[in-house]
Design a protein around this motif. Sequence first.
Motif, PDB file in Angstrom:
ATOM      1  N   UNK A  82       0.847  -1.197   0.000  1.00 33.30           N
ATOM      2  CA  UNK A  82       0.000   0.000   0.000  1.00 33.30           C
ATOM      3  C   UNK A  82       0.881   1.244   0.000  1.00 33.30           C
ATOM      4  N   UNK A  86       0.820   3.526  -3.305  1.00 29.80           N
ATOM      5  CA  UNK A  86      -0.031   4.699  -3.131  1.00 29.80           C
ATOM      6  C   UNK A  86       0.484   5.884  -3.935  1.00 29.80           C
ATOM      7  N   UNK A  87      -0.426   6.790  -4.258  1.00 30.91           N
ATOM      8  CA  UNK A  87      -0.025   8.000  -4.996  1.00 30.91           C
ATOM      9  C   UNK A  87       1.081   8.763  -4.288  1.00 30.91           C
ATOM     10  N   UNK A  88       1.089   8.657  -2.945  1.00 28.61           N
ATOM     11  CA  UNK A  88       2.112   9.353  -2.172  1.00 28.61           C
ATOM     12  C   UNK A  88       3.409   8.551  -2.160  1.00 28.61           C
ATOM     13  N   UNK A  97      -2.364   0.714  -7.339  1.00 31.78           N
ATOM     14  CA  UNK A  97      -3.162   0.471  -6.147  1.00 31.78           C
ATOM     15  C   UNK A  97      -4.623   0.285  -6.558  1.00 31.78           C
ATOM     16  N   UNK A  98      -5.320  -0.615  -5.870  1.00 32.16           N
ATOM     17  CA  UNK A  98      -6.728  -0.931  -6.168  1.00 32.16           C
ATOM     18  C   UNK A  98      -6.916  -1.502  -7.572  1.00 32.16           C
TER      19      UNK A  98
ATOM     20  N   UNK B 223      -7.047   8.462  -3.255  1.00 30.94           N
ATOM     21  CA  UNK B 223      -6.068   7.888  -4.184  1.00 30.94           C
ATOM     22  C   UNK B 223      -6.518   8.060  -5.634  1.00 30.94           C
ATOM     23  N   UNK B 224      -7.823   7.912  -5.867  1.00 36.22           N
ATOM     24  CA  UNK B 224      -8.345   7.922  -7.238  1.00 36.22           C
ATOM     25  C   UNK B 224      -8.755   9.315  -7.691  1.00 36.22           C
TER      26      UNK B 224
END
Lengths: 228, 332
Positions: A82, A86-88, A97-98, B223-224
């Motif tokens: 994660x 994650x974007x971070x 992610x996802x 996030x999205x």
Amino acid sequence: MDYITQGLSQAFILIATLNPEVVDITLRTLSITFTATLIASIISVPLGLYISFNNFFGKKTIISLIQTLYALPTVVVGLLMYMLLSNKGPLGIFGLLFTPSGMIIGQTVLIIPIITGLTIAALSNLDPGIRDTARSLGATVSQFFLSMLKEARFAILAAVVMGFSRAISEVGAAIMIGGNIRGQTRILTTTITLETGQGNFSLSIALGIILLLIALIVNMIVSYFQQR
Amino acid sequence: MDFKKSGLILLLIVLAGAVLMAGCTGTQSTGDAVATPAVTQTAEETPAVSEDKVLLIATTTSLDATGLLAELEKEFEEKTGTDVQITAVGTGAALELGANGDVDLLMVHDRLREDAFLKEGSATDRRVFAYNYFDIVGPESDPAGIKGMSPEDALVTIMEKGKTDANVKFVSRGDGSGTHGKEKALWKSAGYDYAENEPVWVKEDWYVEAGTGMGATLTMADEMNAYSLSDIGTFLKYSGDETISLVELVNEGDSLINIYGAMIISPEKYPETNVELSKEWINFLTSDGVQEEIQVFGVKEYGQPLFFPAKDAIAILSPSGVTQDEISAVIA
């Protein structure tokens, strides 16, 4: 008590009528786990071969470390992935992610130690005479490795199956990395978690039965090969 | 020496196997691990609390995630010398626990389903102790341009733009929770039957069904860069802690009201229900002292209250069917 029997009978109906949602979730689970097992095997089996047949400084430590990682908690893998995906995080640009791809990476990381470690164990159980025979017959390096692989193939297959079993039955990393998105990253274990929480026991039981059936079928295939 | 080594390896493998098994079961129980630490602590502090002094509560996640419940729990336990054990699940799951008689008391926020639950005789003595509002939250850039719209218009706009614009997404709880129930109700008042449309939407890229709790849904939306419907309490907590960078875009409109109720699991159906302690807990919630506490809870950390007390709010709550008795009548 009757809600258990009710759940069971509805579960059988769901499976027997090939309920589209159940089929969809099952196929997604299989494709993610098979892919992860394949990638992990491609990495782990050669790695196991290499570690097993070479003597280098710190070999024992590495083997101990790999065996320790058998117990790698799935939630820890979930947490690490994660943070990475994650974007971070450092790999955020790939947008994994996802997504099912993210889940595949997570499962691969989870089972690499098991397949590697059990491959090493399988090769160390070979009769040392076989190695000497192969060497004395003047086998090239690649011939030598192939013959060793052939000798230990059942034990290595068992290692791969062990990895597959762990990947398909885990739920912690799958929820954290995949996010349990309907129609995208919802797999057998995460659906059972969600539906049980909502009190939809029949669907949960049906999916639980399917999970057990998958394990049974995989094991039957393996023993069929071993008995040939 | 050799024997020792192989014995050690065998031991390691057995250990690894045991840990593996434990690992598998362990991950599955992470869900309730969240709720247990508080329980074990209190168990240590108050040795051997007798059975009639234990109160089992199933609650919606928002009351738990904001920390309000933990504060009230501590206070109640000190006052009464009891052991309050709380499991935080979605409203749907809480109602299920109640319907199976697994808890003494429910604290939930889905009036429609609560009404049905009371009607079928599964619970009694509902009291409303707090309310706040739901928000439609989303990225600051607001790609669908919904800021300041009515909630229904906002949802429809997200849907229409989402079908053509890949940057417009909506993350739904999708877990049968009270918040999910509110989303369904909003779609309904916007003229879309949820049960009919949801299977179609799920196949489209703009509608993401998370199937998890509020916090996890918010981090996913973050996030999205997606929109979501959130209870204000959880949202303020997450944005205040800078876990997420989403902003409030739609927070006007009576249809966004979020009403929290507590009720006792019917002792007629389940004789084991701890009625006395349940009554005491609910009367504690509606007492003046706690109502004042609810009013100021979170103001220091987040600059605004996370919940409003139900006391004296009959004018705001009555359009949703709340009666004065539900707000202030002491349960005898």
